[in-house]
Design an enzyme around this catalytic site. Structure first.
Site, short mmCIF file in Angstrom:
data_model
loop_
_atom_site.label_atom_id
_atom_site.label_comp_id
_atom_site.label_asym_id
_atom_site.label_seq_id
_atom_site.Cartn_x
_atom_site.Cartn_y
_atom_site.Cartn_z
N LYS A 1 4.27 1.93 -2.32
CA LYS A 1 4.74 3.11 -3.06
C LYS A 1 6.18 3.38 -2.61
CE LYS A 1 0.16 5.24 -2.03
NZ LYS A 1 -0.84 4.61 -2.83
N TRP B 1 -9.74 0.45 -5.82
CA TRP B 1 -9.20 1.77 -5.44
C TRP B 1 -7.74 1.91 -5.91
CZ3 TRP B 1 -10.88 6.31 -4.04
CH2 TRP B 1 -10.13 7.17 -3.24
N SER C 1 0.82 -1.21 0.00
CA SER C 1 0.00 0.00 0.00
C SER C 1 0.86 1.26 0.00
CB SER C 1 -0.96 -0.07 1.19
OG SER C 1 -2.13 0.62 0.89
N HIS D 1 -7.77 -5.61 -0.48
CA HIS D 1 -6.52 -4.87 -0.27
C HIS D 1 -5.85 -5.40 1.01
CE1 HIS D 1 -4.05 -1.24 -0.40
NE2 HIS D 1 -4.26 -1.09 0.90
C1 GCU Z 1 -5.39 4.83 1.41
C2 GCU Z 1 -4.76 5.58 0.27
C3 GCU Z 1 -3.92 4.67 -0.61
C4 GCU Z 1 -2.93 3.91 0.23
C5 GCU Z 1 -3.64 3.22 1.38
C6 GCU Z 1 -2.71 2.58 2.41
O1 GCU Z 1 -6.34 3.92 0.94
O2 GCU Z 1 -5.79 6.19 -0.45
O3 GCU Z 1 -3.24 5.42 -1.59
O4 GCU Z 1 -2.22 3.00 -0.55
O5 GCU Z 1 -4.39 4.16 2.12
O6 GCU Z 1 -1.55 2.88 2.47
O7 GCU Z 1 -3.22 1.83 3.23
#
Ligand code: GCU
Length: 452
Positions: A296, A383, A292, A433
């Protein structure tokens, strides 16, 4: 599967889409406004509601990953290192922010070394070590607790996965000897009181870190809490490791400098500074991984630091592996509004202007070449745009071809639960997710396939 979505998912996205109390409030406001008007207002600007309809994805052009600033395409391996520098600068300037290059003093103290205790049972085959790493600069310091698991009694150096965790090292295992984090924690997580973890948070994300399976497969695995490196809330880019470089802050007049993702990525490199000097760990066997927002981070860390021989991003979505120009799922405006501290200020120029972006996330994947990279998605994680995550890998392939390597990904989503690709690997796990032990099985197979 990717074509329509009801309000239930919008609610889920809005809720999943927040970290601090304030962003939770704004996410709730977004959800309420979406239902009422199907458009969202934040002061002067309106944020486009998320698109989950494949037929509404706009036509977009992606820069060739081998094209430089002047549009010229490189054709030879000896041009790669300059070109990679260009890609990194492009992404640093416009998105993650440039990291300071000054060195910090690093002190390492090992405060624990013993056999793992998992499910109340001592595991003589698994060695647990804990270190406190102190980063010092100009009279200021930041402390990071690093937890390391390795096969016990092995005389060979092992390759090692390195990844940050969301809730403190104690949340990754039920081993009672793992120290509770004392740094900032997200107040909405179980077992957190006044932004501090309590004993009740132990093992709350244990399923994300299947220590036994990883160590039995012959690997080490190191983790640290991302909140040790930079607390995950918007404080104007001042706390965490940013505080070690006050003269290097991202401000209105220096909008190109580092945000939180860059700070976490920089922190991962500091863990590698220590791990490459730790006994029993192969300095040439570092593999970075993250889920998540930390997926990144893993991509950005891996792109910048070539000591990471394999880079793995799980469900990283917008600002990670997903192509922004597809405008599917989370958008640039949405992420910059919910999490103004993750990227630099320049990235905000592309809020609802993805078509004007002079770059996209396939260039991030390409900047990792020729090192193997693995991207994983989850089928219900719209998402994060699973197809957009796959397509970054697909469009990064020319950078690998330069080295005579095949990326090996198709441009269509594969069936769930199968690992595909060659130097660029991919799977679409069935489900939500999350980071699960089934994801880890694919990561381990990928590492073995690539000789680590
Ligand atoms: C949110 C956010 C995402 C991210 C995620 C996480 O959903 O919008 O961009 O990847 O949190 O890190 O849990």
């Amino acid at each position: 599967m990717l074509s329509s979505l009801g309000n239930k998912h919008l609610a889920h996205s809005a809720i999943r889409n927040c970290t601090s109390f304030f962003s939770w409030i704004s996410a709730s406001v977004v959800f309420i406004t979406i239902i009422a008007n199907s458009s969202v207002s934040f002061g002067q600007s309106a944020i486009r509601p998320p698109n989950y309809d494949e037929s509404a994805v706009p036509k977009y052009d992606l820069p060739n990953v081998l094209a430089g600033k002047d549009g010229k395409v490189i054709t030879a391996i000896n041009q790669w290192s300059e070109h990679r520098k260009y890609l990194l600068e492009l992404l640093a300037e416009n998105e993650y922010g440039s990291m300071p290059t000054d060195l910090v003093d690093i002190e390492v103290e090992k405060f624990d070394d013993g056999p793992a205790i998992l499910q109340d049972k001592e595991e003589p085959g698994i060695r647990r070590r804990q270190f406190v790493i102190t980063l010092k600069r100009n009279g200021k310091f930041v402390k990071i607790d690093m937890l390391l698991w390795t096969p016990n009694g092995s005389f060979e150096q092992v390759n090692c996965f390195v990844g940050l965790n969301f809730r403190g090292n104690q949340s990754t295992t039920d081993d009672p000897k793992v120290r509770l984090t004392s740094s900032w924690c997200d107040a909405r997580n179980p077992g957190v009181v006044n932004n501090h973890a309590t004993e009740a948070s132990r093992a709350s994300q244990g399923e994300r870190w299947p220590i036994r399976e990883i160590v039995r497969a012959g690997y080490g695995v190191a983790t640290a809490h991302y909140g040790d490196i930079d607390p995950d809330f918007d404080d104007g880019f001042e706390n965490g490791v940013h505080a070690l470089f006050p003269e290097y802050r991202c401000t209105e007049t220096t909008p190109e400098r580092w945000g939180a993702i860059a700070a976490w990525a920089w922190g991962l490199s500091r863990l590698v500074d220590v791990l490459t000097k730790t006994d029993g760990i192969s300095p040439n066997g570092m593999m970075v991984l993250g889920h998540s927002r930390l997926g990144k981070t893993a991509l950005w860390a891996g792109a910048n630091d070539e000591r990471f021989k394999i880079v793995i991003s799980n469900n990283s979505g917008c600002g990670g592996a997903a192509l922004s120009k597809r405008c599917f799922g989370e958008s640039v405006a949405r992420i910059n509004t919910s999490f103004p501290h993750w990227f630099n200020r320049n990235f905000r120029r592309f809020n609802d202007r993805e078509d004007g972006m002079p770059f996209d996330q396939h260039q991030l994947v390409a900047a990792i070449a020729p090192r193997p990279v693995y991207i994983s998605s989850a089928s219900k994680d719209l998402w994060a745009d699973p197809l957009g995550e796959l397509l970054s890998g697909y469009h990064a392939a020319p950078a690998y071809s330069l080295f005579g390597l095949s990326g090996g990904l198709p441009s269509n989503l594969p069936a769930v639960n199968q690992s595909i690709g060659e130097t660029i690997g991919y799977h679409l796990r069935e489900g939500e997710h999350d980071l699960m032990s089934s994801d880890w099985q694919y990561f381990i197979q990928f590492a073995k396939r690539h000789g680590l």
